[in-house]
Design a protein around this motif. Sequence first.
Motif, mmCIF file in Angstrom:
data_model
loop_
_atom_site.group_PDB
_atom_site.id
_atom_site.type_symbol
_atom_site.label_atom_id
_atom_site.label_comp_id
_atom_site.label_asym_id
_atom_site.label_seq_id
_atom_site.Cartn_x
_atom_site.Cartn_y
_atom_site.Cartn_z
ATOM 1 N N SER A 43 0.822 -1.176 0.171
ATOM 2 C CA SER A 43 -0.084 0.046 -0.179
ATOM 3 C C SER A 43 0.883 1.429 -0.121
ATOM 4 N N GLY A 44 2.126 1.029 0.272
ATOM 5 C CA GLY A 44 3.190 2.213 0.095
ATOM 6 C C GLY A 44 3.389 2.730 -1.325
ATOM 7 N N SER A 45 4.561 3.608 -1.231
ATOM 8 C CA SER A 45 5.025 4.046 -2.653
ATOM 9 C C SER A 45 5.462 2.935 -3.661
ATOM 10 N N PRO A 46 5.148 2.898 -4.680
ATOM 11 C CA PRO A 46 5.626 1.920 -5.564
ATOM 12 C C PRO A 46 7.080 2.018 -6.015
ATOM 13 N N ASN A 47 7.847 0.878 -6.227
ATOM 14 C CA ASN A 47 9.264 0.977 -6.222
ATOM 15 C C ASN A 47 9.390 0.483 -7.771
ATOM 16 N N PHE A 48 9.778 1.532 -8.503
ATOM 17 C CA PHE A 48 10.062 1.394 -9.736
ATOM 18 C C PHE A 48 11.267 0.789 -10.307
ATOM 19 N N GLU A 49 12.210 0.320 -9.348
ATOM 20 C CA GLU A 49 13.520 -0.137 -9.672
ATOM 21 C C GLU A 49 13.237 -1.509 -10.132
ATOM 22 N N THR A 50 12.159 -2.239 -9.716
ATOM 23 C CA THR A 50 11.891 -3.680 -9.914
ATOM 24 C C THR A 50 11.422 -3.746 -11.452
ATOM 25 N N SER A 67 9.034 -4.049 -23.655
ATOM 26 C CA SER A 67 9.133 -2.668 -24.203
ATOM 27 C C SER A 67 10.588 -2.516 -24.602
ATOM 28 N N GLN A 68 10.835 -1.215 -24.751
ATOM 29 C CA GLN A 68 12.329 -1.002 -25.199
ATOM 30 C C GLN A 68 13.010 -0.254 -23.978
ATOM 31 N N VAL A 69 12.164 -0.239 -22.693
ATOM 32 C CA VAL A 69 12.873 0.118 -21.352
ATOM 33 C C VAL A 69 12.511 -0.861 -20.246
ATOM 34 N N GLU A 70 13.384 -0.872 -19.209
ATOM 35 C CA GLU A 70 12.918 -1.821 -18.363
ATOM 36 C C GLU A 70 11.933 -1.469 -17.313
ATOM 37 N N GLY A 71 11.254 -2.191 -16.929
ATOM 38 C CA GLY A 71 10.270 -1.690 -15.969
ATOM 39 C C GLY A 71 8.944 -1.682 -16.589
ATOM 40 N N CYS A 72 8.587 -1.580 -17.855
ATOM 41 C CA CYS A 72 7.575 -1.373 -18.493
ATOM 42 C C CYS A 72 7.224 -2.883 -19.630
#
Length: 401
Positions: free
Chosen positions: A208-215, A384-389
């Motif tokens: 429920s906290g902030s999303p971690n976009f590094e994963t 996609s062409q970028v990590e995380g998407c």
Amino acid sequence: MRIQRILATTAALTCLAALSACKGGGQAAPPGEPAPSGSSASSASSGAAGDAATEGPLVRAQQYLREWAGCENLSSKADDPRMPRGDFPKAGQWSVTEIGVCSTTAEKSDIVIAVPKDTKAFQEGYKQYVMDRLKGGDAGYGHESRVLIGKGFVAFPTTATTAMKLVRSDLRVLVCNPGGQVPEGYKREKPLVEGCGLTDFVSAEDGSGSPNFETPQNPSGEEKLGQPKNGSLGLPRAGSIAELRKLVGNSLDCPKNFSTDPEAVAIESIDYQPVIKGNALEWGVTGRALCGQPAGERRAHDLSWLDTVGDMKKLQTKAKAAQQADLKDDGKLKATGSLLLVGENIAVETNSPSSRFGLYQLQFLYLNCMPGFSAPSGYRLEKSQVEGCVLTNYEPDHPLD
């Protein structure tokens, strides 16, 4: 995604540093950790009447908190059932002079407010408390800190949802566990004591906290119906804006209302917002057009944007950053913001689900950078062409029939 870790056995925790609500088994949720559902906010309406004070540091703190998360029924009475019952915060401890408590409206949770005479002394006291807990074997203590440092006061929200609203202000989470990590995309600021950090990242084990976009969220490679093992099942392409306009056909309001005039293309409205902001060349876009009615008898409506793309990786990288910035506020995308649907060398920006349905039939795919996203069998899910998407034709709120 949340930062994974192994917490010490919760059965060994006592009611130290407790806020008003208790966890299962009679254990209280300490400040710096989330309270369970059904906390004591409801008790505010059934017993604790707010003090009549109209000025002072507690009232000033209340006024500030109201702007971001709500802070009603402020009380400084020791017998208020919402008051913390554990080790901290307490008046006279760590230079704290006053303690108050108020309740939010939307989350039905509480916020404890401490007013320290010396903010550095407070931070030193909290750091020492965390160190003592770590030495006692509670290795995970402080990872999910709910200690929010403000100017002249400290706030202790009982839920991650409230904490996420508050960190949109100048309030920052004080993290003193040496193992605490701040993912990329979040603020890292220096507190008044060494060995701690201030951040706008709110960690919560339940997600429920902030999303971690590094994963990274790219497909794992497992076989799913409708997914290619390598490469793509195919994406549309066009050699020009004119070809793209013809390709999208009646999926968008392009046959009648279409313009490549830069002033028209730059038009947006409160109901229709593009993905690309500013100079389109900086997004890797070589040509751009507007479909829809920019003005007339009523305000702009049915707006969508067509793009020819010279650098697809740059476009997806910028779009990912924009999507993350939007998600950071509340974990949701703006309903009026467009989604980016891409082909090989083209893209479309639209917030119309019906238009996107038609574009998916043309093999366009949506750039989705939501943490933890996955698509059911039968839907496309490609790298996609970028990590995380990922690229997909699955929208949880608007599944294809």
